[in-house]
Design a protein around this motif. Sequence first.
Motif, PDB file in Angstrom:
ATOM      1  N   ALA A   6       0.708  -1.125  -0.275  1.00 54.34           N
ATOM      2  CA  ALA A   6      -0.207   0.317  -0.138  1.00 54.34           C
ATOM      3  C   ALA A   6       0.893   0.803  -0.102  1.00 54.34           C
ATOM      4  O   ALA A   6       0.695   2.605  -0.637  1.00 54.34           O
ATOM      5  N   ALA A   7       2.029   1.362   0.797  1.00 56.20           N
ATOM      6  CA  ALA A   7       2.889   2.420   0.809  1.00 56.20           C
ATOM      7  C   ALA A   7       3.411   2.611  -0.677  1.00 56.20           C
ATOM      8  O   ALA A   7       3.630   3.939  -1.630  1.00 56.20           O
ATOM      9  N   ASP A   8       3.877   1.377  -1.204  1.00 51.78           N
ATOM     10  CA  ASP A   8       4.642   1.952  -2.787  1.00 51.78           C
ATOM     11  C   ASP A   8       2.868   2.252  -3.786  1.00 51.78           C
ATOM     12  O   ASP A   8       3.203   3.099  -5.094  1.00 51.78           O
ATOM     13  N   SER A   9       2.258   2.443  -3.519  1.00 48.21           N
ATOM     14  CA  SER A   9       0.931   2.322  -4.712  1.00 48.21           C
ATOM     15  C   SER A   9       0.677   3.923  -3.753  1.00 48.21           C
ATOM     16  O   SER A   9       0.461   4.713  -4.222  1.00 48.21           O
ATOM     17  N   ILE A  10       0.703   4.131  -2.745  1.00 46.12           N
ATOM     18  CA  ILE A  10       0.529   5.617  -2.257  1.00 46.12           C
ATOM     19  C   ILE A  10       1.679   7.010  -2.527  1.00 46.12           C
ATOM     20  O   ILE A  10       1.024   7.459  -2.986  1.00 46.12           O
ATOM     21  N   ALA A  11       2.679   6.052  -2.445  1.00 44.89           N
ATOM     22  CA  ALA A  11       3.636   6.989  -3.506  1.00 44.89           C
ATOM     23  C   ALA A  11       3.816   7.076  -5.067  1.00 44.89           C
ATOM     24  O   ALA A  11       4.059   8.141  -5.177  1.00 44.89           O
ATOM     25  N   LEU A  12       2.657   6.246  -5.750  1.00 46.29           N
ATOM     26  CA  LEU A  12       2.453   6.546  -6.755  1.00 46.29           C
ATOM     27  C   LEU A  12       1.806   8.227  -7.477  1.00 46.29           C
ATOM     28  O   LEU A  12       1.769   8.892  -8.116  1.00 46.29           O
ATOM     29  N   ASN A  13       0.842   8.354  -5.998  1.00 43.66           N
ATOM     30  CA  ASN A  13       0.106   9.666  -6.442  1.00 43.66           C
ATOM     31  C   ASN A  13       1.181  11.561  -6.217  1.00 43.66           C
ATOM     32  O   ASN A  13       0.830  12.165  -6.414  1.00 43.66           O
ATOM     33  N   ARG A  14       2.233  10.805  -5.732  1.00 37.43           N
ATOM     34  CA  ARG A  14       3.101  12.253  -6.359  1.00 37.43           C
ATOM     35  C   ARG A  14       3.692  12.429  -7.581  1.00 37.43           C
ATOM     36  O   ARG A  14       4.825  13.422  -7.710  1.00 37.43           O
ATOM     37  N   LEU A  15       3.289  11.538  -7.983  1.00 37.74           N
ATOM     38  CA  LEU A  15       4.440  11.158  -9.735  1.00 37.74           C
ATOM     39  C   LEU A  15       2.779  12.565 -10.474  1.00 37.74           C
ATOM     40  O   LEU A  15       1.915  12.386 -10.493  1.00 37.74           O
ATOM     41  N   VAL A  16       3.472  13.236 -10.827  1.00 38.90           N
ATOM     42  CA  VAL A  16       3.339  14.350 -11.655  1.00 38.90           C
ATOM     43  C   VAL A  16       2.952  13.990 -13.220  1.00 38.90           C
ATOM     44  O   VAL A  16       1.908  14.347 -13.471  1.00 38.90           O
ATOM     45  N   GLY A  17       4.297  13.359 -14.122  1.00 40.83           N
ATOM     46  CA  GLY A  17       3.887  12.724 -15.395  1.00 40.83           C
ATOM     47  C   GLY A  17       4.702  12.277 -15.640  1.00 40.83           C
ATOM     48  O   GLY A  17       5.483  11.764 -15.203  1.00 40.83           O
ATOM     49  N   GLY A  18       4.532  11.455 -17.003  1.00 43.16           N
ATOM     50  CA  GLY A  18       5.732  10.638 -17.594  1.00 43.16           C
ATOM     51  C   GLY A  18       5.203   9.432 -17.440  1.00 43.16           C
ATOM     52  O   GLY A  18       6.149   8.179 -17.886  1.00 43.16           O
ATOM     53  N   ALA A  19       4.264   8.797 -16.266  1.00 41.49           N
ATOM     54  CA  ALA A  19       4.082   7.108 -16.109  1.00 41.49           C
ATOM     55  C   ALA A  19       2.584   6.685 -16.482  1.00 41.49           C
ATOM     56  O   ALA A  19       1.819   7.231 -16.312  1.00 41.49           O
ATOM     57  N   VAL A  20       2.624   5.429 -16.631  1.00 40.74           N
ATOM     58  CA  VAL A  20       1.292   4.524 -16.961  1.00 40.74           C
ATOM     59  C   VAL A  20       1.011   3.779 -15.441  1.00 40.74           C
ATOM     60  O   VAL A  20       2.114   3.051 -15.355  1.00 40.74           O
ATOM     61  N   ILE A  21      -0.129   4.270 -15.654  1.00 42.22           N
ATOM     62  CA  ILE A  21      -0.348   3.662 -14.235  1.00 42.22           C
ATOM     63  C   ILE A  21      -1.397   3.175 -13.967  1.00 42.22           C
ATOM     64  O   ILE A  21      -3.465   2.501 -14.836  1.00 42.22           O
ATOM     65  N   MET A  22      -1.397   1.233 -14.206  1.00 46.84           N
ATOM     66  CA  MET A  22      -2.531   0.432 -14.124  1.00 46.84           C
ATOM     67  C   MET A  22      -2.829  -0.335 -13.289  1.00 46.84           C
ATOM     68  O   MET A  22      -2.150  -0.925 -12.020  1.00 46.84           O
ATOM     69  N   ALA A  23      -4.385  -0.182 -12.936  1.00 44.13           N
ATOM     70  CA  ALA A  23      -4.479  -0.616 -11.247  1.00 44.13           C
ATOM     71  C   ALA A  23      -6.067  -1.345 -11.708  1.00 44.13           C
ATOM     72  O   ALA A  23      -7.118  -0.631 -12.147  1.00 44.13           O
ATOM     73  N   GLY A  24      -6.484  -1.907 -10.561  1.00 39.86           N
ATOM     74  CA  GLY A  24      -7.378  -2.471 -10.424  1.00 39.86           C
ATOM     75  C   GLY A  24      -8.572  -1.459  -9.680  1.00 39.86           C
ATOM     76  O   GLY A  24      -8.104  -0.471  -8.706  1.00 39.86           O
ATOM     77  N   SER A  25      -9.702  -1.512  -9.347  1.00 34.41           N
ATOM     78  CA  SER A  25     -10.952  -2.434 -10.824  1.00 34.41           C
ATOM     79  C   SER A  25     -10.902  -1.652 -11.895  1.00 34.41           C
ATOM     80  O   SER A  25     -11.172  -0.814 -12.162  1.00 34.41           O
ATOM     81  N   GLY A  26     -11.484  -2.894 -12.527  1.00 42.07           N
ATOM     82  CA  GLY A  26     -11.193  -1.910 -14.110  1.00 42.07           C
ATOM     83  C   GLY A  26     -12.705  -1.508 -14.584  1.00 42.07           C
ATOM     84  O   GLY A  26     -12.489  -0.615 -14.858  1.00 42.07           O
ATOM     85  N   MET A  27     -13.846  -1.368 -13.185  1.00 42.41           N
ATOM     86  CA  MET A  27     -14.504  -0.641 -13.732  1.00 42.41           C
ATOM     87  C   MET A  27     -14.938   0.269 -12.032  1.00 42.41           C
ATOM     88  O   MET A  27     -15.558   1.160 -12.294  1.00 42.41           O
ATOM     89  N   ALA A  28     -13.904   0.417 -11.269  1.00 46.24           N
ATOM     90  CA  ALA A  28     -13.451   1.834 -11.079  1.00 46.24           C
ATOM     91  C   ALA A  28     -14.515   1.340  -9.780  1.00 46.24           C
ATOM     92  O   ALA A  28     -14.889   2.706  -9.163  1.00 46.24           O
ATOM     93  N   THR A  29     -14.741   0.211  -9.332  1.00 51.07           N
ATOM     94  CA  THR A  29     -16.142   0.010  -8.219  1.00 51.07           C
ATOM     95  C   THR A  29     -14.785  -0.202  -6.969  1.00 51.07           C
ATOM     96  O   THR A  29     -16.136   0.114  -6.006  1.00 51.07           O
TER      97      THR A  29
END
Length: 460
Positions: free
Chosen positions: A323-346
């Motif tokens: 979870a800590a690594d996932s939270i760290a992605l929120n600091r990315l301003v740009g230039g990345a592809v982020i693939m995350a579940g769920s597919g329907m965003a539920t």
Amino acid sequence: MKLSFHGADRNVTGSCHLLHAQGKRVLIDCGMFQGSHELDEENAEDFGFDPKSIDLLLLTHAHLDHCGRIPLLVKRGFRGEIITTAATRELTRVVLLDAAHLQEEEAERNTRHAHRRGDAQAQPLYTTLDALNALEFFGRTAVYGQTLELAPGLSATFFDAGHILGSASIRIEQTASGAHRSVIFSGDLGNGGHAVLRDPQLPPRADSVVMETTYGDRLHKPIEPSIAELFAAISETLKRGGNVVIPTFALERAQEILFYLREGLEAGKLPRTLPVFLDSPMAISATEIFRHHPECYGNAIDALFRAGSDPFSLPGLRFTREAADSIALNRLVGGAVIMAGSGMATGGRVRHHLRHNLGRHESSVVFVGYAARGTLARLLIDGAKKVKLFGEEIPVHARLYTINGFSAHADQRELLAWQQALKPEQTILVHGDPDSMDVFAALLKNTRVQRPKQGDVIDL
């Protein structure tokens, strides 16, 4: 043979059908209803039958809307045998444990709010222990094309449905007093011509067919233009300095997108240093499980594995389990592809990434799969100007792309060809929105078409 309907009837989630044959009660799938909070309540309601009375459960595949209520079934008294393919057994373990964990987390959050309001403590639909208990009831392993005896005079054969790893259509045959009756449950049929999995197998004909109609009203874009559109969406977003968020189904879709990203990097259509984050513990586990099941691969994947190459690996790929690594992605301003579940965003981690990127003109959100009514994905696809995430109103400024050529479901043309090849006396339509069913039903000839409601019973 009689068939009763307990889910995915005139809607696309909660698949659950009960077959009465040769004195046995055979359940085909036991899925979760997904979408709005009203469906959360429906998941907790009675099944419409006594779980203790079920002798066997045949599972078509590991998607949550087909397997997600199995722990609840066991919790309420099921003590029969669950039969499925080896790959589905492994994936179902991952899916159910993940679902239980998310439900426990949500119940804990709701309990905190309930305490403040003085309400009763919230309870999860089922716990991690319930999910582990349910896994004990998986029995024989189905092998594609090999017939299993369910009872004297009653047999089942699984055929590759080409939808996700291990997915199956199931043909059930009854022989009684010299008479033969047969029924095929399509499960979810795959979209042919894709690289990762094989195309769906066609079972022998049957008297009745119970089939999905998810895309019964439309055709998919061909895969090659869809790949090009994905690469263009990523390239345009990188030029704007934003992130690309891809709400991703953990089973099959994540692996397919990784495969095509790898091809794009090798062909020079994407930067070789492109950072790609797979932020989904379930998708990471599923990707590892893919390597164990060559019986499900398409030719392209099989050839790469045989050559000692990993088809799902790319230079800039990073797995974020914690979870800590996932939270760290929120600091990315740009230039990345982020693939995350769920597919329907539920649910899942993608909602956090949407919260941090939807309001940014530089970023993009790319939808590569089906979005059911009532889901956040569908709201965005339908043009919502703002959405609520974690109690906060988020404006939608990001560029949105909907690329349906990656769909793991057969489209109208493929569904129709599958049905026509089987020539059933009776075609029973399930797992589709009413509008989609109506369009598809109008195309069917020389068969009795039925569109059951939940609770209906049909004589086969």
